[in-house]
Design an enzyme around this catalytic site. Structure first.
Site, PDB file in Angstrom:
ATOM      1  N   ASN A   1       0.533  -1.006   0.260  1.00 50.26           N
ATOM      2  CA  ASN A   1      -0.328  -0.487   0.264  1.00 50.26           C
ATOM      3  C   ASN A   1       0.720   1.409  -0.016  1.00 50.26           C
ATOM      4  OD1 ASN A   1      -1.763   2.438   0.460  1.00 50.26           O
ATOM      5  ND2 ASN A   1      -2.426   1.260   2.552  1.00 50.26           N
TER       6      ASN A   1
ATOM      7  N   ARG B   1      -2.567  -2.193  -3.717  1.00 46.04           N
ATOM      8  CA  ARG B   1      -3.541  -1.469  -3.179  1.00 46.04           C
ATOM      9  C   ARG B   1      -3.731   0.038  -4.484  1.00 46.04           C
ATOM     10  NH1 ARG B   1      -4.751   3.389   1.330  1.00 46.04           N
ATOM     11  NH2 ARG B   1      -7.076   3.482   0.291  1.00 46.04           N
TER      12      ARG B   1
ATOM     13  N   HIS C   1     -12.741   3.392  -0.420  1.00 42.18           N
ATOM     14  CA  HIS C   1     -12.849   1.902   0.776  1.00 42.18           C
ATOM     15  C   HIS C   1     -13.634   0.799   0.333  1.00 42.18           C
ATOM     16  CE1 HIS C   1     -13.310   6.166   3.909  1.00 42.18           C
ATOM     17  NE2 HIS C   1     -11.033   4.711   4.097  1.00 42.18           N
TER      18      HIS C   1
ATOM     19  N   HIS D   1     -18.110   2.721   7.618  1.00 43.52           N
ATOM     20  CA  HIS D   1     -16.147   2.952   7.745  1.00 43.52           C
ATOM     21  C   HIS D   1     -15.818   3.554   7.895  1.00 43.52           C
ATOM     22  CE1 HIS D   1     -12.098   1.836   6.334  1.00 43.52           C
ATOM     23  NE2 HIS D   1     -11.685   3.307   6.227  1.00 43.52           N
ATOM     24  N   LEU D   2     -15.581   3.683   9.496  1.00 45.87           N
ATOM     25  CA  LEU D   2     -15.263   5.076  10.267  1.00 45.87           C
ATOM     26  C   LEU D   2     -13.759   4.938  11.218  1.00 45.87           C
ATOM     27  CD1 LEU D   2     -18.719   5.441  12.255  1.00 45.87           C
ATOM     28  CD2 LEU D   2     -17.888   6.020  10.344  1.00 45.87           C
ATOM     29  N   GLY D   3     -12.926   6.126  10.145  1.00 43.28           N
ATOM     30  CA  GLY D   3     -11.569   5.904  10.350  1.00 43.28           C
ATOM     31  C   GLY D   3     -11.379   7.415  10.540  1.00 43.28           C
TER      32      GLY D   3
ATOM     33  N   GLY E   1     -10.631   9.279   7.742  1.00 44.33           N
ATOM     34  CA  GLY E   1     -11.601   8.963   6.548  1.00 44.33           C
ATOM     35  C   GLY E   1     -12.529   8.335   6.875  1.00 44.33           C
TER      36      GLY E   1
ATOM     37  N   ARG F   1     -11.408  15.900   6.786  1.00 47.02           N
ATOM     38  CA  ARG F   1     -12.357  16.582   5.816  1.00 47.02           C
ATOM     39  C   ARG F   1     -13.359  16.805   6.389  1.00 47.02           C
ATOM     40  NH1 ARG F   1     -10.960  11.132   2.581  1.00 47.02           N
ATOM     41  NH2 ARG F   1      -8.819  10.978   3.552  1.00 47.02           N
TER      42      ARG F   1
ATOM     43  N   GLY G   1     -11.545   2.698  12.522  1.00 40.40           N
ATOM     44  CA  GLY G   1     -11.052   2.838  13.784  1.00 40.40           C
ATOM     45  C   GLY G   1     -11.353   3.644  15.230  1.00 40.40           C
ATOM     46  N   VAL G   2     -11.968   4.053  14.384  1.00 38.10           N
ATOM     47  CA  VAL G   2     -13.681   5.086  14.948  1.00 38.10           C
ATOM     48  C   VAL G   2     -14.412   3.780  15.077  1.00 38.10           C
ATOM     49  CG1 VAL G   2     -14.896   6.833  15.668  1.00 38.10           C
ATOM     50  CG2 VAL G   2     -12.807   7.221  14.140  1.00 38.10           C
ATOM     51  N   GLY G   3     -15.177   3.374  14.136  1.00 38.79           N
ATOM     52  CA  GLY G   3     -16.133   2.300  14.492  1.00 38.79           C
ATOM     53  C   GLY G   3     -15.849   0.799  15.003  1.00 38.79           C
TER      54      GLY G   3
HETATM   55  P1  AMP Z   1      -7.831   4.474  10.940  1.00 35.47           P
HETATM   56  O1  AMP Z   1      -8.088   5.969   9.696  1.00 35.47           O
HETATM   57  O2  AMP Z   1      -8.827   3.290  10.296  1.00 35.47           O
HETATM   58  O3  AMP Z   1      -6.752   3.862  10.847  1.00 35.47           O
HETATM   59  O4  AMP Z   1      -8.797   5.319  12.778  1.00 35.47           O
HETATM   60  C1  AMP Z   1      -7.692   6.423  12.507  1.00 35.47           C
HETATM   61  C2  AMP Z   1      -8.536   6.734  13.823  1.00 35.47           C
HETATM   62  O5  AMP Z   1      -9.550   5.503  14.694  1.00 35.47           O
HETATM   63  C3  AMP Z   1      -8.052   8.130  14.624  1.00 35.47           C
HETATM   64  O6  AMP Z   1      -7.922   9.330  14.560  1.00 35.47           O
HETATM   65  C4  AMP Z   1      -8.916   7.786  15.951  1.00 35.47           C
HETATM   66  O7  AMP Z   1     -10.044   8.360  15.769  1.00 35.47           O
HETATM   67  C5  AMP Z   1      -9.881   6.440  15.783  1.00 35.47           C
HETATM   68  N1  AMP Z   1      -9.742   5.469  17.026  1.00 35.47           N
HETATM   69  C6  AMP Z   1      -8.421   4.097  16.932  1.00 35.47           C
HETATM   70  N2  AMP Z   1      -8.468   3.727  18.247  1.00 35.47           N
HETATM   71  C7  AMP Z   1      -9.375   4.547  19.161  1.00 35.47           C
HETATM   72  C8  AMP Z   1     -10.151   4.289  20.618  1.00 35.47           C
HETATM   73  N3  AMP Z   1      -9.261   3.568  21.265  1.00 35.47           N
HETATM   74  N4  AMP Z   1     -11.639   5.027  20.524  1.00 35.47           N
HETATM   75  C9  AMP Z   1     -11.465   6.360  19.330  1.00 35.47           C
HETATM   76  N5  AMP Z   1     -11.469   6.239  18.442  1.00 35.47           N
HETATM   77  C10 AMP Z   1     -10.165   5.704  18.145  1.00 35.47           C
END
Ligand code: AMP
Length: 402
Positions: free
Chosen positions: A11, A94, A183, A211-213, A215, A244, A333-335
């Protein structure tokens, strides 16, 4: 000789390369790693060999992707997993933007490279980096099949009514303006895993994937095929994200230019890098935002509320698009980690058959799990995404059984 069963997943970002080496006999990970800050003096490679559990680092300048990939190849070789291994079946890349052209993973040849290059105007940040990664990998192992797995491919099943903006089609087509979605590898994997969690065939279930990251995107998946998604021409549309803005009235852009005196580049940076949660409250990490909310910080609370309000609107609209929903799946990450986000997003939607069991929602874990009460009409699930495994699976399906 037995057929090779390993797939290296790459990636490549503009200044980073993430990689994983998997053995597709059992989908196990043999090595994982990350090169950061490529092109700077402070580049860093972090490599972990899963069988020995050993982690190593290389620090110091890596001028370009070629230097970075050579360093990755060196680290893999130290573990007896080198790129020259006859066990390696393919490299899966990717690729962020595949336009309408690429609806499936594709073995890379010169025509494919040319088409990915032609898509640079609609993916100026991502496709050039992906191309560099592919060309470098090809130079290292010219004989090995290289496969492109596109972030947009899963969304190419969207009907025209969802994929088109309300623009004159002559203008839209001339400039390739349509809703591509991103995604896709994650939405494909998570919607399938959700069906598996329900004990059903993906063809039988309708799923809303969130999908809550950093992005973030939502998708409506009917019987395994995407029928709508929240990102559009670029990954800027849709949900409120880390930095964003997501959806806004397009006239905001004219206003910022005409009244605010901002240049197009400044507006681009504002909307992509300095908006969303970060723009609203100065933080884009949901952990930090929740900590501030719990301390009574009004600005963080407003950012959280705007984030949740938008999320609810998408759940509701995709419910309407699908007509019948079997499951809502939270991922990324968030989800996967934020119980308060999941709770707030679903709260008040009991009329739609959605609900959350607070005890199940509070449980942490790495496995896909249901968090809705047994009596709920619609299942609510946490389904950890695994884009690397999905890329490896799609790559191996294409080349592994030749
Ligand atoms: P990703 O882009 O899927 O790697 O998600 C990253 C985001 O996930 C970070 O910016 C955080 O906002 C969120 N995140 C990661 N770990 C946690 C956690 N334990 N609790 C809440 N949010 C989290």
């Amino acid at each position: 000789m037995t057929s090779p069963t390993r797939v290296l997943v790459l990636n490549s970002g503009s200044s980073s390369v993430k990689y994983q080496l998997l053995d597709m006999r059992d989908s196990s990970r043999l090595a994982v790693g990350l090169v950061e800050r490529i092109g700077e003096r402070t580049s860093r490679l972090k490599h972990t060999c899963l069988s020995s559990g050993e982690t190593r680092e290389q620090n110091g300048p890596m001028h370009d992707h070629e230097a970075a990939l050579k360093a990755v190849a060196e680290e893999l070789a130290k573990d007896g997993l080198g790129l020259d291994s006859p066990e390696l079946a393919a490299i899966g890349h990717r690729v962020v933007h595949g336009g309408e052209f690429f609806t499936e993973p594709t073995v890379i040849d010169d025509t494919v490279l040319l088409e990915i290059e032609r898509l640079i105007p609609v993916a100026p940040l991502h496709n050039p980096a992906n191309l560099t990664g592919i060309r470098t990998a090809q130079a290292l192992r010219p004989d090995l099949p290289q496969v492109a797995v596109f972030d947009t491919a899963f969304h190419t099943t969207m009907p025209e009514s969802a994929a088109r903006y309300a623009l004159d089609p002559r203008i839209a087509d001339r400039h390739r303006i349509r809703r591509y979605g991103f995604h896709g590898t994650s939405h494909a994997y998570v919607s399938r895993e959700t069906a598996r969690l329900l004990g059903k065939d993906p063809a039988e279930v309708n799923v809303i994937v969130l999908h809550l990251g950093n992005g973030a995107s939502a998708s409506a998946v009917r019987g395994g095929a995407c029928v709508d998604t929240s990102m559009g021409l670029t990954p800027l549309e849709g949900l409120v994200m880390g930095t964003r803005s997501g959806d806004l009235d397009p006239a905001v852009i004219f206003h910022l230019a005409r009244v605010g005196g901002m240049s197009m580049d400044e507006i681009d940076t504002l909307l992509n890098k300095r908006s969303g949660l970060f723009g609203l409250c100065g933080d884009n990490d949901m952990r930090e935002i929740r900590r501030r909310v719990d301390e009574g910080d009004e600005q963080a609370k407003l950012a959280f509320d705007i984030y949740i309000h938008r999320l609810k609107k998408y759940i509701g609209s995709y419910y309407a698009v699908l007509g019948r929903v079997d499951a809502v799946a939270f991922t990324a990450g968030v989800g996967e980690n934020s119980a308060p986000v999941r709770e707030a997003a679903v709260s008040g939607l009991e009329g739609l058959g959605l609900g959350i069991d607070p005890e199940l929602n509070a449980v942490r874990g790495d496995d896909a799990r249901l968090i809705s009460p047994a009596s709920a009409r619609v299942a609510v699930a946490v389904v950890p995404t695994d884009e690397e495994l999905e890329i490896a699976t799609q790559t191996y399906a294409l080349v592994g059984r030749e």
